[in-house]
Write a protein that holds these residues in place. Sequence first.
Motif, PDB file in Angstrom:
ATOM      1  N   GLY A 154      14.401  -1.594  10.180  1.00 52.23           N
ATOM      2  CA  GLY A 154      15.064  -0.605   9.401  1.00 52.23           C
ATOM      3  C   GLY A 154      14.670  -0.140   8.210  1.00 52.23           C
ATOM      4  N   GLY A 155      14.609   0.201   7.350  1.00 57.01           N
ATOM      5  CA  GLY A 155      13.906   0.614   5.961  1.00 57.01           C
ATOM      6  C   GLY A 155      14.449   0.704   4.796  1.00 57.01           C
ATOM      7  N   TYR A 156      14.047   0.372   4.215  1.00 62.02           N
ATOM      8  CA  TYR A 156      15.053  -0.861   2.486  1.00 62.02           C
ATOM      9  C   TYR A 156      14.139   0.420   1.218  1.00 62.02           C
ATOM     10  N   LEU A 157      14.833   0.389   0.426  1.00 60.53           N
ATOM     11  CA  LEU A 157      14.890   0.263  -1.121  1.00 60.53           C
ATOM     12  C   LEU A 157      13.283  -0.230  -0.870  1.00 60.53           C
ATOM     13  N   ASP A 158      12.533  -0.701  -1.190  1.00 60.13           N
ATOM     14  CA  ASP A 158      11.152  -1.495  -1.500  1.00 60.13           C
ATOM     15  C   ASP A 158      11.317  -2.004  -3.107  1.00 60.13           C
ATOM     16  N   PRO A 159      11.447  -3.219  -2.776  1.00 61.93           N
ATOM     17  CA  PRO A 159      12.364  -5.060  -4.135  1.00 61.93           C
ATOM     18  C   PRO A 159      11.296  -4.574  -4.770  1.00 61.93           C
ATOM     19  N   ILE A 160       9.628  -4.671  -4.392  1.00 63.94           N
ATOM     20  CA  ILE A 160       8.837  -5.148  -5.616  1.00 63.94           C
ATOM     21  C   ILE A 160       8.917  -3.645  -6.295  1.00 63.94           C
ATOM     22  N   SER A 161       9.099  -2.425  -6.010  1.00 62.74           N
ATOM     23  CA  SER A 161       8.823  -1.615  -6.323  1.00 62.74           C
ATOM     24  C   SER A 161      10.453  -1.320  -7.603  1.00 62.74           C
ATOM     25  N   GLN A 162      11.782  -2.138  -6.672  1.00 63.38           N
ATOM     26  CA  GLN A 162      11.915  -2.217  -7.558  1.00 63.38           C
ATOM     27  C   GLN A 162      12.619  -2.661  -8.785  1.00 63.38           C
TER      28      GLN A 162
ATOM     29  N   THR B 134       0.685  -1.699   0.174  1.00 71.09           N
ATOM     30  CA  THR B 134       0.310  -0.147   0.027  1.00 71.09           C
ATOM     31  C   THR B 134       0.949   1.290  -0.469  1.00 71.09           C
ATOM     32  N   LEU B 135       2.279   1.006   0.534  1.00 72.11           N
ATOM     33  CA  LEU B 135       2.679   1.705   0.632  1.00 72.11           C
ATOM     34  C   LEU B 135       4.525   2.031   0.464  1.00 72.11           C
ATOM     35  N   ASN B 136       4.723   1.306  -0.589  1.00 77.14           N
ATOM     36  CA  ASN B 136       5.184   0.788  -1.102  1.00 77.14           C
ATOM     37  C   ASN B 136       6.868   1.508  -0.050  1.00 77.14           C
ATOM     38  N   GLN B 137       6.888   0.450   1.224  1.00 80.39           N
ATOM     39  CA  GLN B 137       7.092   0.333   1.579  1.00 80.39           C
ATOM     40  C   GLN B 137       8.207  -1.108   2.365  1.00 80.39           C
ATOM     41  N   PHE B 138       9.682  -1.263   2.579  1.00 80.10           N
ATOM     42  CA  PHE B 138      10.182  -2.597   2.765  1.00 80.10           C
ATOM     43  C   PHE B 138      11.012  -2.220   4.328  1.00 80.10           C
ATOM     44  N   THR B 139      10.201  -2.626   5.483  1.00 73.56           N
ATOM     45  CA  THR B 139      11.161  -3.213   6.601  1.00 73.56           C
ATOM     46  C   THR B 139      12.197  -4.446   6.740  1.00 73.56           C
ATOM     47  N   ARG B 140      13.052  -4.455   7.188  1.00 69.18           N
ATOM     48  CA  ARG B 140      13.539  -5.524   7.822  1.00 69.18           C
ATOM     49  C   ARG B 140      14.234  -5.838   9.400  1.00 69.18           C
TER      50      ARG B 140
ATOM     51  N   SER C  51      15.852 -19.627   5.846  1.00 66.63           N
ATOM     52  CA  SER C  51      15.605 -18.776   6.980  1.00 66.63           C
ATOM     53  C   SER C  51      14.622 -17.719   7.360  1.00 66.63           C
ATOM     54  N   THR C  52      15.124 -16.763   6.228  1.00 67.98           N
ATOM     55  CA  THR C  52      14.408 -15.286   5.713  1.00 67.98           C
ATOM     56  C   THR C  52      12.889 -15.507   5.926  1.00 67.98           C
ATOM     57  N   ILE C  53      12.074 -14.540   7.658  1.00 69.24           N
ATOM     58  CA  ILE C  53      10.793 -14.476   7.305  1.00 69.24           C
ATOM     59  C   ILE C  53      10.261 -13.458   6.537  1.00 69.24           C
ATOM     60  N   ILE C  54       9.224 -13.814   5.237  1.00 70.74           N
ATOM     61  CA  ILE C  54       8.488 -13.226   5.096  1.00 70.74           C
ATOM     62  C   ILE C  54       7.254 -12.330   5.094  1.00 70.74           C
ATOM     63  N   LYS C  55       6.697 -11.860   5.199  1.00 64.89           N
ATOM     64  CA  LYS C  55       5.358 -10.883   5.589  1.00 64.89           C
ATOM     65  C   LYS C  55       4.877  -9.991   4.701  1.00 64.89           C
ATOM     66  N   GLY C  56       3.284  -9.900   4.776  1.00 66.68           N
ATOM     67  CA  GLY C  56       3.372  -8.111   4.024  1.00 66.68           C
ATOM     68  C   GLY C  56       1.800  -8.851   3.965  1.00 66.68           C
ATOM     69  N   ASN C  57       1.167  -8.233   3.058  1.00 74.52           N
ATOM     70  CA  ASN C  57      -0.494  -8.503   2.415  1.00 74.52           C
ATOM     71  C   ASN C  57      -0.759  -9.397   1.548  1.00 74.52           C
ATOM     72  N   PRO C  58      -1.750 -10.704   1.371  1.00 74.40           N
ATOM     73  CA  PRO C  58      -1.920 -11.764   0.212  1.00 74.40           C
ATOM     74  C   PRO C  58      -1.264 -10.757  -1.194  1.00 74.40           C
TER      75      PRO C  58
END
Length: 164
Positions: free
Chosen positions: A100-108, A87-93, A140-147
Amino acid sequence: MEALLQRGGKDWTIKKDVYIHLRGYKGEKELTYYLDFIPDKECFIIHNLRLYNGKSYFQIDYLLLTRFFFVIIDCKNYLGTLIFDTTLNQFTRIRNNQEGGYLDPISQVNRLKRQLEHFLQKHHFTIPPIEPLVIISKPSTIIKGNPSIKNHVLHSHSFLDKWD
């Protein structure tokens, strides 16, 4: 890379840049293992493609070419918990209790898709359907977000399930 580290001495900036580069390279190598299962007759795979769009260069980690469609893959080798907010094109780790916030890989990867379409159009190629994907190489990385992210973000070990 090791020679650069030795010459850089105690310069943390050089060490950090080399470390980031090596982690990215390792993540791409892990994905290559799964890509090798795709039969050669189904797909032509280009790794680390760099193209000029008339103003600047853009780089694609993997471009998969088939007779019917292309797939752009942007490979990420992040650790921790990744949160994609489309929704906000945000990526957080979140890693080691640090957020921390980073460049959104989906937008990239969507931007890479537009750049590739423009490149193909400029060179008078027919533009096939192009599927942009973000592949997380660490299982081992956990991926979260809207569906909605399930169509755009997946672990490397799940790629073949999407391919079939």
